[in-house]
Motif scaffolding. Structure first.
Motif, PDB file in Angstrom:
ATOM      1  N   TYR A 292     -27.261   6.750  -5.909  1.00 58.81           N
ATOM      2  CA  TYR A 292     -28.329   6.719  -6.921  1.00 58.81           C
ATOM      3  C   TYR A 292     -27.915   5.846  -8.105  1.00 58.81           C
ATOM      4  O   TYR A 292     -28.690   5.031  -8.596  1.00 58.81           O
ATOM      5  N   LEU A 293     -26.682   6.078  -8.561  1.00 61.79           N
ATOM      6  CA  LEU A 293     -26.186   5.336  -9.736  1.00 61.79           C
ATOM      7  C   LEU A 293     -26.005   3.859  -9.412  1.00 61.79           C
ATOM      8  O   LEU A 293     -26.241   3.002 -10.256  1.00 61.79           O
ATOM      9  N   GLY A 357     -28.182  -2.039 -20.052  1.00 58.01           N
ATOM     10  CA  GLY A 357     -26.920  -1.970 -19.325  1.00 58.01           C
ATOM     11  C   GLY A 357     -26.110  -0.729 -19.659  1.00 58.01           C
ATOM     12  O   GLY A 357     -25.372  -0.214 -18.817  1.00 58.01           O
ATOM     13  N   PHE A 358     -26.286  -0.228 -20.877  1.00 55.69           N
ATOM     14  CA  PHE A 358     -25.496   0.924 -21.334  1.00 55.69           C
ATOM     15  C   PHE A 358     -25.800   2.164 -20.513  1.00 55.69           C
ATOM     16  O   PHE A 358     -24.900   2.900 -20.113  1.00 55.69           O
ATOM     17  N   TYR A 359     -27.096   2.394 -20.261  1.00 59.39           N
ATOM     18  CA  TYR A 359     -27.507   3.638 -19.586  1.00 59.39           C
ATOM     19  C   TYR A 359     -26.861   3.768 -18.213  1.00 59.39           C
ATOM     20  O   TYR A 359     -26.401   4.835 -17.837  1.00 59.39           O
ATOM     21  N   SER A 360     -26.855   2.654 -17.458  1.00 56.53           N
ATOM     22  CA  SER A 360     -26.288   2.729 -16.103  1.00 56.53           C
ATOM     23  C   SER A 360     -24.763   2.672 -16.148  1.00 56.53           C
ATOM     24  O   SER A 360     -24.084   3.417 -15.458  1.00 56.53           O
ATOM     25  N   LYS A 361     -24.229   1.791 -16.985  1.00 51.36           N
ATOM     26  CA  LYS A 361     -22.787   1.570 -16.983  1.00 51.36           C
ATOM     27  C   LYS A 361     -22.026   2.779 -17.523  1.00 51.36           C
ATOM     28  O   LYS A 361     -21.028   3.210 -16.938  1.00 51.36           O
ATOM     29  N   ASP A 362     -22.516   3.315 -18.600  1.00 42.97           N
ATOM     30  CA  ASP A 362     -21.852   4.465 -19.220  1.00 42.97           C
ATOM     31  C   ASP A 362     -21.909   5.678 -18.296  1.00 42.97           C
ATOM     32  O   ASP A 362     -20.941   6.418 -18.145  1.00 42.97           O
ATOM     33  N   LEU A 363     -23.061   5.842 -17.634  1.00 43.32           N
ATOM     34  CA  LEU A 363     -23.234   6.949 -16.699  1.00 43.32           C
ATOM     35  C   LEU A 363     -22.275   6.823 -15.518  1.00 43.32           C
ATOM     36  O   LEU A 363     -21.649   7.800 -15.100  1.00 43.32           O
ATOM     37  N   ILE A 364     -22.148   5.600 -15.016  1.00 44.58           N
ATOM     38  CA  ILE A 364     -21.240   5.349 -13.884  1.00 44.58           C
ATOM     39  C   ILE A 364     -19.808   5.703 -14.258  1.00 44.58           C
ATOM     40  O   ILE A 364     -19.101   6.396 -13.527  1.00 44.58           O
ATOM     41  N   VAL A 365     -19.388   5.227 -15.430  1.00 46.93           N
ATOM     42  CA  VAL A 365     -18.001   5.460 -15.867  1.00 46.93           C
ATOM     43  C   VAL A 365     -17.743   6.941 -16.098  1.00 46.93           C
ATOM     44  O   VAL A 365     -16.689   7.466 -15.737  1.00 46.93           O
ATOM     45  N   GLU A 366     -18.730   7.647 -16.662  1.00 48.50           N
ATOM     46  CA  GLU A 366     -18.536   9.077 -16.940  1.00 48.50           C
ATOM     47  C   GLU A 366     -18.531   9.896 -15.650  1.00 48.50           C
ATOM     48  O   GLU A 366     -17.776  10.852 -15.519  1.00 48.50           O
ATOM     49  N   VAL A 367     -19.390   9.516 -14.701  1.00 45.32           N
ATOM     50  CA  VAL A 367     -19.399  10.223 -13.403  1.00 45.32           C
ATOM     51  C   VAL A 367     -18.077   9.975 -12.679  1.00 45.32           C
ATOM     52  O   VAL A 367     -17.504  10.878 -12.064  1.00 45.32           O
ATOM     53  N   MET A 368     -17.591   8.735 -12.785  1.00 48.65           N
ATOM     54  CA  MET A 368     -16.299   8.397 -12.171  1.00 48.65           C
ATOM     55  C   MET A 368     -15.181   9.230 -12.807  1.00 48.65           C
ATOM     56  O   MET A 368     -14.263   9.676 -12.114  1.00 48.65           O
ATOM     57  N   SER A 369     -15.271   9.482 -14.115  1.00 50.40           N
ATOM     58  CA  SER A 369     -14.251  10.276 -14.807  1.00 50.40           C
ATOM     59  C   SER A 369     -14.198  11.706 -14.295  1.00 50.40           C
ATOM     60  O   SER A 369     -13.187  12.386 -14.417  1.00 50.40           O
ATOM     61  N   MET A 370     -15.322  12.178 -13.728  1.00 55.04           N
ATOM     62  CA  MET A 370     -15.373  13.558 -13.232  1.00 55.04           C
ATOM     63  C   MET A 370     -14.840  13.699 -11.807  1.00 55.04           C
ATOM     64  O   MET A 370     -14.634  14.803 -11.329  1.00 55.04           O
ATOM     65  N   HIS A 371     -14.658  12.593 -11.119  1.00 50.93           N
ATOM     66  CA  HIS A 371     -14.162  12.653  -9.738  1.00 50.93           C
ATOM     67  C   HIS A 371     -12.650  12.897  -9.698  1.00 50.93           C
ATOM     68  O   HIS A 371     -11.930  12.525 -10.621  1.00 50.93           O
ATOM     69  N   TYR A 372     -12.190  13.458  -8.583  1.00 48.51           N
ATOM     70  CA  TYR A 372     -10.750  13.649  -8.397  1.00 48.51           C
ATOM     71  C   TYR A 372     -10.174  12.360  -7.834  1.00 48.51           C
ATOM     72  O   TYR A 372     -10.132  12.155  -6.624  1.00 48.51           O
ATOM     73  N   LEU A 373      -9.766  11.468  -8.722  1.00 46.54           N
ATOM     74  CA  LEU A 373      -9.247  10.173  -8.287  1.00 46.54           C
ATOM     75  C   LEU A 373      -7.872   9.924  -8.896  1.00 46.54           C
ATOM     76  O   LEU A 373      -7.505  10.556  -9.885  1.00 46.54           O
ATOM     77  N   ASN A 374      -7.156   8.969  -8.313  1.00 46.94           N
ATOM     78  CA  ASN A 374      -5.851   8.657  -8.900  1.00 46.94           C
ATOM     79  C   ASN A 374      -6.010   7.817 -10.175  1.00 46.94           C
ATOM     80  O   ASN A 374      -7.090   7.304 -10.475  1.00 46.94           O
ATOM     81  N   PHE A 375      -4.919   7.669 -10.880  1.00 47.40           N
ATOM     82  CA  PHE A 375      -4.951   7.003 -12.186  1.00 47.40           C
ATOM     83  C   PHE A 375      -5.244   5.513 -12.056  1.00 47.40           C
ATOM     84  O   PHE A 375      -5.825   4.908 -12.954  1.00 47.40           O
ATOM     85  N   PHE A 376      -4.856   4.926 -10.923  1.00 41.14           N
ATOM     86  CA  PHE A 376      -5.067   3.489 -10.701  1.00 41.14           C
ATOM     87  C   PHE A 376      -6.552   3.127 -10.786  1.00 41.14           C
ATOM     88  O   PHE A 376      -6.948   2.199 -11.497  1.00 41.14           O
ATOM     89  N   ILE A 377      -7.395   3.893 -10.075  1.00 40.75           N
ATOM     90  CA  ILE A 377      -8.846   3.629 -10.061  1.00 40.75           C
ATOM     91  C   ILE A 377      -9.420   3.828 -11.468  1.00 40.75           C
ATOM     92  O   ILE A 377     -10.201   3.014 -11.964  1.00 40.75           O
ATOM     93  N   PHE A 447     -26.126  15.884 -17.228  1.00 41.93           N
ATOM     94  CA  PHE A 447     -25.347  16.346 -18.375  1.00 41.93           C
ATOM     95  C   PHE A 447     -23.877  16.312 -17.966  1.00 41.93           C
ATOM     96  O   PHE A 447     -23.464  17.046 -17.073  1.00 41.93           O
ATOM     97  N   ILE A 448     -23.124  15.447 -18.615  1.00 35.68           N
ATOM     98  CA  ILE A 448     -21.715  15.289 -18.252  1.00 35.68           C
ATOM     99  C   ILE A 448     -20.859  15.778 -19.411  1.00 35.68           C
ATOM    100  O   ILE A 448     -20.915  15.231 -20.509  1.00 35.68           O
ATOM    101  N   CYS A 449     -20.096  16.803 -19.150  1.00 32.45           N
ATOM    102  CA  CYS A 449     -19.272  17.398 -20.194  1.00 32.45           C
ATOM    103  C   CYS A 449     -17.834  16.914 -20.047  1.00 32.45           C
ATOM    104  O   CYS A 449     -17.124  17.317 -19.121  1.00 32.45           O
ATOM    105  N   LEU A 450     -17.430  16.023 -20.927  1.00 34.47           N
ATOM    106  CA  LEU A 450     -16.064  15.503 -20.913  1.00 34.47           C
ATOM    107  C   LEU A 450     -15.400  15.814 -22.247  1.00 34.47           C
ATOM    108  O   LEU A 450     -16.077  16.108 -23.233  1.00 34.47           O
TER     109      LEU A 450
END
Length: 571
Positions: A292-293, A357-377, A447-450
């Motif tokens: 979707y994103l 650009g902010f609405y999509s880009k910021d959302l993508i980055v914040e959703v990515m921050s919520m994933h269980y990923l390594n520090f490299f990504i 709603f992304i709580c970081l």
């Protein structure tokens, strides 16, 4: 204005508005429709053409047609004076029709028709200005895309096992089947060639040989987004391993192109590399399962990138076809409206708050921050955001605010009203469309709580990129690296991590050079050891014997004298 431009402008605009409201209607009702046309019957076999109509295909078609109508309007003045402008407009229309065919296809065969149509017409458009550079770029574009076409053809053959090519019907419940895994792999291969991910990235900057309106269309909503769109449609059938590979390739592409853009001086190539960076971002978030994103960013990116290229085209037009940003500068005084549009698009690209650009880009980055990923990504994502701001500020510094290094006697002015109208048609959407899409596409708001730091890190990266971009522009990083004996490093960064040596020079220049050096192979060993060399040896021997026979008495006496001397000395 040319009559043909006006006709297609009106048609595309009408259908764009129609599809936009239809997509909202389909979205509200959560409605999907597959229309089937019977082409012909053969005994008990029916050949059917299927069309998939849902909110996603309608919305994307609406965007493609809207951008195309603005580009055609813009082209009527940009290509003014071209003897074959009708042919150019028809090529653009064929390009758009191929893309529309690809968007509405739930069937692999009709997808291939649109896919190949894009490849063929893009070749014709890249070689539109006929010179050696264009021919090379066109051939590179066509051949790189052929890899993806071949992958799609093979996936068509594999899909015969399911009894139908309508992939939409059984993507999800055949997910664990071996055949579907193979098809998924082939589709990913096709998509990364079309969307120019590593290692197929070199063709994208090379395709800048096309006229600027074509670049505007190609880089915003048609050719390069076809791969992303295909992956969005196929995203249910990918295995976890394939997603991880796609994530890695997407992140590397995003980082590599962001870094390369900071060392580039060609205006169009910088914008092309920024497209590559955004495509990497779309691929990365798609690989995390958030299709979707990816689609959301695809739409917002299409708007500001089209406008960015249009502004660049107007600058190049006024600068007597000069594309080197070092010659530009102080354009804000000469082209105020173009530069305003250019700046707004640049800010949208950087993800400045409350532009599209902010609405999509910021959302993508914040959703990515919520994933269980390594520090490299995580690191690559944020550094790439910083690099985007960095090259955007550098570009703005060189072209808009720096010193003008062009001819003292110049005629830089916004004389073209049609081109400005074409750009004005997009500017409001660049500003507002992000929020409009956010309200329409997501029925429930995200709603992304970081933590405070994680929330602020995006803004921090933007500010760091801004600072670095300004500092780099003031004293050129490229020359600094050269002076610090880091010349090879700067060359490595600016040449897209040596990718052109693999896919451009590696496939045409070096083999030809090798063939020239080893022309003996080409002319044939049989020739060397056969007739030609035999005749040469016979000529040499016959000359030698002729010399001997003509001077035999002299030679005999000379040998006798030498023999007598030898006897006297040694005996």
């Amino acid at each position: 204005m040319e009559m043909i431009c006006l006709i297609y402008y009106v048609i595309f605009l009408f259908f764009s508005i129609l599809f936009f409201f239809s997509s909202i209607y389909f979205m509200v009702l959560d409605y999907t429709m597959i229309v089937e046309f019977n082409l012909f019957f053969l005994n008990s076999l029916s050949f059917v053409m299927s069309i998939l109509i849902d909110w996603m295909s309608l919305l994307f078609m609406s965007f493609v047609l809207f951008i195309s109508c603005m580009v055609i309007f813009y082209s009527s003045d940009y290509m003014h004076g071209d003897l074959f402008i009708n042919r150019f407009i028809l090529l653009v229309v064929m390009f758009v029709v191929s893309m529309v065919l690809l968007i509405i296809s739930p069937n692999l065969i009709s997808i291939l028709l649109g896919w190949d149509g894009l490849g063929l017409v893009s070749y014709c458009l890249v070689i539109y200005y006929q010179n050696v550079k264009s021919y090379n770029a066109g051939m590179l574009t066509a051949l790189s895309n052929r890899v993806g076409d071949a992958a799609l053809l093979i996936s068509i053959a594999w899909m015969l096992n399911f009894g139908s090519w309508n992939y939409v019907m059984y993507l999800e419940f055949m997910k664990d089947d071996f055949i579907m895994k193979v098809i998924g792999f082939l589709v990913v291969l096709a998509a990364i060639t079309k969307s120019a991910q590593i290692p197929f990235s070199a063709w994208l900057p090379a395709a800048m040989a096309a006229p600027t309106p074509v670049s505007s269309l190609v880089h915003s909503s048609t050719l390069v987004t076809a791969g992303v769109y295909l992956l969005i449609r196929f995203n249910f059938c990918f295995s976890e391993f394939l997603m991880l590979i796609l994530l890695l390739l997407g992140c590397l592409t995003m980082f590599m192109s962001g870094l390369g853009a900071n060392f580039e001086f060609d205006l169009k190539k910088i914008i092309a590399l920024s497209t590559l960076s955004q495509l990497g971002l779309m691929m990365s978030i798609l690989a995390l399962g958030e299709y979707y994103l990816a689609f959301f960013h695809l739409l917002t990116h299409a708007l500001f990138k089209a406008l960015l290229f249009m502004c660049a085209g107007n600058m190049i037009h006024n600068m007597n076809s000069c594309q080197d940003i070092r010659y530009m500068g102080s354009l804000i005084y000469y082209l105020p409206l173009t530069c305003t549009f250019f700046n707004i698009s640049n800010f949208a690209l950087c993800g400045l708050p409350f532009l599209s650009g902010f609405y999509s880009k910021d959302l993508i980055v914040e959703v990515m921050s919520m994933h269980y990923l390594n520090f490299f990504i995580y690191l690559i994502f944020y550094v790439s955001i910083g690099l985007t701001v960095c090259y955007s500020i550098r570009l703005a510094y060189y072209s808009l605010f720096g010193e003008l290094n062009f001819f003292s006697l110049n005629l830089i002015s916004e004389s073209s009203l049609l081109m400005l109208k074409g750009m004005s048609g997009l500017i409001m959407w660049v500003i507002f469309m992000g929020s409009v899409l956010m309200w329409t596409m997501f029925s429930t708001p995200y709603f992304i709580c970081l933590s405070f730091f994680m929330k602020m890190v995006t803004l921090l990266m933007i500010l760091m990129g801004l600072f670095l971009g300004l500092e780099m522009s003031k004293f050129n990083l490229l020359y600094l690296l050269k002076s610090l004996k880091f010349y090879q490093l700067s060359l490595f960064f600016s040449s897209m991590w040596n990718l052109p040596y693999l896919s451009t020079l590696g496939v045409n220049f070096y083999p030809i050079m090798l063939g020239n050096n080893y022309s003996m192979f080409d002319q044939g060993w049989s020739e060397y050891y056969g007739g030609l060399n035999l005749s040469n040896i016979l000529i040499v021997f016959s000359k030698f014997f002729q010399f001997m026979f003509m001077n035999h008495l002299k030679i005999y006496l000379m040998i006798m004298v030498m023999w007598v001397i030898f006897l006297l000395i040694f005996i």
